[in-house]
Design an enzyme around this catalytic site. Structure first.
Site, PDB file in Angstrom:
ATOM      1  N   CYS A   9       3.274   1.584 -15.187  1.00 46.17           N
ATOM      2  CA  CYS A   9       2.498   2.012 -17.215  1.00 46.17           C
ATOM      3  C   CYS A   9       3.176   0.760 -17.035  1.00 46.17           C
ATOM      4  O   CYS A   9       4.047   0.110 -16.886  1.00 46.17           O
ATOM      5  CB  CYS A   9       3.918   3.568 -17.483  1.00 46.17           C
ATOM      6  N   GLY A  44      -2.417   1.173 -16.323  1.00 51.19           N
ATOM      7  CA  GLY A  44      -2.421   2.605 -15.662  1.00 51.19           C
ATOM      8  C   GLY A  44      -3.493   3.094 -16.550  1.00 51.19           C
ATOM      9  O   GLY A  44      -3.522   2.331 -17.651  1.00 51.19           O
ATOM     10  N   ASN A  84       8.669   2.987 -18.632  1.00 47.23           N
ATOM     11  CA  ASN A  84       7.815   2.698 -17.393  1.00 47.23           C
ATOM     12  C   ASN A  84       8.857   2.169 -16.304  1.00 47.23           C
ATOM     13  O   ASN A  84      10.009   1.380 -16.319  1.00 47.23           O
ATOM     14  CB  ASN A  84       7.222   1.083 -17.301  1.00 47.23           C
ATOM     15  N   GLY A  85       8.791   2.909 -14.833  1.00 51.72           N
ATOM     16  CA  GLY A  85      10.065   2.894 -13.744  1.00 51.72           C
ATOM     17  C   GLY A  85       9.898   4.438 -13.833  1.00 51.72           C
ATOM     18  O   GLY A  85       8.942   4.792 -13.155  1.00 51.72           O
ATOM     19  N   TYR A 115       1.217  -7.560  -7.239  1.00 54.30           N
ATOM     20  CA  TYR A 115      -0.646  -7.174  -7.600  1.00 54.30           C
ATOM     21  C   TYR A 115      -0.951  -6.392  -8.928  1.00 54.30           C
ATOM     22  O   TYR A 115      -1.284  -6.730  -9.385  1.00 54.30           O
ATOM     23  CB  TYR A 115      -0.300  -6.128  -6.525  1.00 54.30           C
TER      24      TYR A 115
HETATM   25  P1  5GP Z   1      -5.916  -0.373   1.654  1.00 55.95           P
HETATM   26  O1  5GP Z   1      -6.761  -1.651   2.548  1.00 55.95           O
HETATM   27  O2  5GP Z   1      -4.024  -0.866   1.815  1.00 55.95           O
HETATM   28  O3  5GP Z   1      -6.383   0.408   1.354  1.00 55.95           O
HETATM   29  O4  5GP Z   1      -5.990  -1.658   0.290  1.00 55.95           O
HETATM   30  C1  5GP Z   1      -5.113  -2.517   0.059  1.00 55.95           C
HETATM   31  C2  5GP Z   1      -6.496  -3.099  -1.571  1.00 55.95           C
HETATM   32  O5  5GP Z   1      -5.560  -2.465  -2.971  1.00 55.95           O
HETATM   33  C3  5GP Z   1      -5.682  -4.696  -1.503  1.00 55.95           C
HETATM   34  O6  5GP Z   1      -6.985  -5.253  -2.314  1.00 55.95           O
HETATM   35  C4  5GP Z   1      -4.902  -4.113  -3.114  1.00 55.95           C
HETATM   36  O7  5GP Z   1      -5.074  -5.279  -4.386  1.00 55.95           O
HETATM   37  C5  5GP Z   1      -5.211  -3.331  -3.692  1.00 55.95           C
HETATM   38  N1  5GP Z   1      -3.729  -2.320  -3.999  1.00 55.95           N
HETATM   39  C6  5GP Z   1      -2.930  -2.681  -3.474  1.00 55.95           C
HETATM   40  N2  5GP Z   1      -1.563  -1.692  -4.029  1.00 55.95           N
HETATM   41  C7  5GP Z   1      -2.637  -0.796  -4.979  1.00 55.95           C
HETATM   42  C8  5GP Z   1      -2.206  -0.165  -5.920  1.00 55.95           C
HETATM   43  O8  5GP Z   1      -0.462   0.047  -6.136  1.00 55.95           O
HETATM   44  N3  5GP Z   1      -3.173   0.164  -6.529  1.00 55.95           N
HETATM   45  C9  5GP Z   1      -4.228   0.451  -6.260  1.00 55.95           C
HETATM   46  N4  5GP Z   1      -5.166   0.255  -7.770  1.00 55.95           N
HETATM   47  N5  5GP Z   1      -4.181  -0.792  -5.946  1.00 55.95           N
HETATM   48  C10 5GP Z   1      -3.349  -1.633  -4.718  1.00 55.95           C
HETATM   49 MG    MG Z   2      -7.394  -5.616  -4.278  1.00 56.86          MG
END
Ligand code: 5GP
Ligand code: MG
Length: 476
Positions: free
Chosen positions: A2, A28, A102-103, A244
């Site tokens: 968050c 979020g 957040n956490g 990320y």
């Molecule tokens: P995957 O290939 O594992 O389905 O998706 C990888 C992509 O998901 C990467 O582009 C990365 O930026 C994104 N990603 C990684 N962790 C998260 C997350 O916690 N939330 C979201 N929305 N995207 C994520």
């Molecule tokens: Mg991505």
């Protein structure tokens, strides 16, 4: 996951909190909320959706007062419930309290049981409400906020960065391991506490410093006081913030995220060089890494996937089916850049492998001959219990699969994940001070059924060291 913010500033804070939440929107998208205090009354507004959908200027004008807090909530699967939107406001005795967090706590079930056995009730399933219970209970006993936060740091296990307002005094504190970020900034006539420095930037403020792990910040009409409530033998900053979560323009615990990602990109080339025509990021999360890779390798940076910027993050889609279709809408390949070419495709992480596989499929259809995938995080092999909404072990593509098996699954020509050593070096914070549970399966706090190497925490009982920093005139 968050985003949180707290501001005290002369002349009303609701608009400033709104802008700060806007800057934290990436943390979020499920719900947003603001609470303010005008000296006697608490005001609040919260709702489902993006910051811009939840608020308009009439609503912001109705949120009166010079102090307030705000929150944006990340969608965690299955818990998309309006009653979980923050901040939470409570009245206890003659006090008003508003709190946002957040956490993720790993012992909330147990703590909740203890309270329920004593006849207490809860109106949400959030850790935030539990934290408020611990605070108000201790405040009722001792009347002292330091003791209440001390109590939190003794009983809460997990990650928590908290902003809180009690009778118009703004507080912020961060768990003793500093797992989730929290920083301090100066606004024109006041102070701001926020998840990321980008919220300070959005207000044209000045970044001051990070809130230290185990520190309590207290902001009132006098200025700011800081108290070190607990001290841990080491820290456990979340590496996924760098990989990320955080915005690339944020400075987290001393490191500019963009620079970290550039360095990782360069390491990806050093560790796994390849001949190719272009380096292409998966936008936006892979961009800084790709720039770093291109600079180090000399292979031209060329965008070959264009992102529809009006679409939210794909993980918002709750079912696998929706997620797959979403990728197609979100990214469109540029045929001319790809036809018959060898491409280094750079992204930040592979979690389930679904997106990566789809993207590679799209690029092949568009004519790419070779697709060499380079990933800015090591393989994610274990779940996160401390705030990142990761799938279970079984859903993680790298669980029980080596890199070659993952390569085959996503149909890449070659695949390389950055090594843990290179990641640590790129972040520039010692390995012992990082939480890498999702990469190693060893966690910095006790988690039932998992391997852990818990960090020792010392409490500075009774005698909190207090420092007063004046502010409020904006003139210094
Ligand atoms: P995957 O290939 O594992 O389905 O998706 C990888 C992509 O998901 C990467 O582009 C990365 O930026 C994104 N990603 C990684 N962790 C998260 C997350 O916690 N939330 C979201 N929305 N995207 C994520
Ligand atoms: Mg991505």
């Amino acid at each position: 996951m968050c985003g949180i913010v707290g501001i005290r500033d002369a002349g009303g804070v609701s608009f400033s909190i709104y802008y700060a939440l806007y800057a934290l929107q990436h943390r979020g998208q499920e719900s947003a909320g603001i609470s303010t205090f005008d000296g006697t009354r608490l005001f609040k507004h919260k709702g489902q959706g993006l910051v811009a959908e939840v608020f308009d200027s009439a609503i912001l004008e109705s949120l009166e007062g010079n102090v307030g807090i705000g929150h944006v909530r990340y969608p965690t699967t299955g818990a998309n419930r309006p009653e979980n939107a923050q901040p939470f406001n409570f009245a206890f005795r003659d006090h008003t309290i508003s709190i946002a967090h957040n956490g993720n706590l790993v012992n909330s079930r147990q703590l909740r049981d203890e309270y329920e056995c004593r006849g207490q009730i809860f109106c949400s399933t959030t850790d935030t409400e539990l934290i408020a219970k611990v605070i108000t209970e201790e405040m009722s006993n001792s009347g002292c906020i330091e003791d209440a936060v001390h109590r939190c740091m003794r009983v809460l296990r997990g990650s928590y960065s908290v902003v809180m307002m009690i009778d118009g005094v703004l507080y912020g504190f961060r768990d003793p391991l500093g797992i989730k970020p929290l920083c301090l900034g100066r606004t024109q006539k006041g102070l701001i506490i926020a998840s990321e420095s980008v919220a300070v930037d959005a207000l044209g403020g000045t970044f001051l410093r990070d809130v230290a792990p185990g520190e309590l910040i207290c902001i009132d009409g006098e200025g700011m006081r800081s108290m070190q409530i607990a001290r841990a033998s080491r820290r456990a900053h979340c590496i996924f913030e760098y990989i990320y979560f955080a915005r690339a323009d944020a400075v987290l615990d001393g490191a500019l995220v963009y620079d970290v990602r550039l360095r990782i990109g360069a390491k990806l080339h050093e560790e796994a060089p390849v001949q190719a025509d272009s380096v292409c990021p998966v936008p936006d999360s892979g961009t800084a890494y790709a720039v770093g890779y291109s600079a180090r390798s000399g292979i031209p940076f060329m965008e070959s996937l264009l992102k529809n910027r009006y679409m939210g993050r794909t993980f918002i889609m709750s079912t696998q089916n929706e997620r797959e279709r979403a990728v197609r809408i979100k990214l469109n390949p540029i045929r001319k850049h790809l036809e018959n070419g060898a491409v280094v495709l750079v992204d930040d992480s592979i979690v389930r492998g679904t997106t990566s596989r789809r993207i590679i499929g799209i690029m092949r259809e568009a004519g790419a001959r070779e697709i060499h995938v380079r990933i800015g995080s090591p393989s994610i092999v274990a779940p996160c219990y401390l705030g990142v909404d990761m799938p279970t072990r079984e859903e993680l593509i790298a669980h029980r699969r080596d890199e070659e098996e993952v390569r085959r699954h996503i149909t890449a020509t070659s695949l390389h994940h950055v090594t843990i050593d290179a990641l640590v070096e790129s972040i520039g914070i010692g390995r012992e001070n990082l939480c890498m549970g999702c990469l190693t399966g060893t966690y910095p706090v006790d988690i039932p059924g998992e391997v852990s190497s818990p960090v020792a925490v010392d409490f500075l009982d009774g005698t909190y060291q207090t420092r007063l920093e004046k502010f409020g005139t904006g003139k210094e």
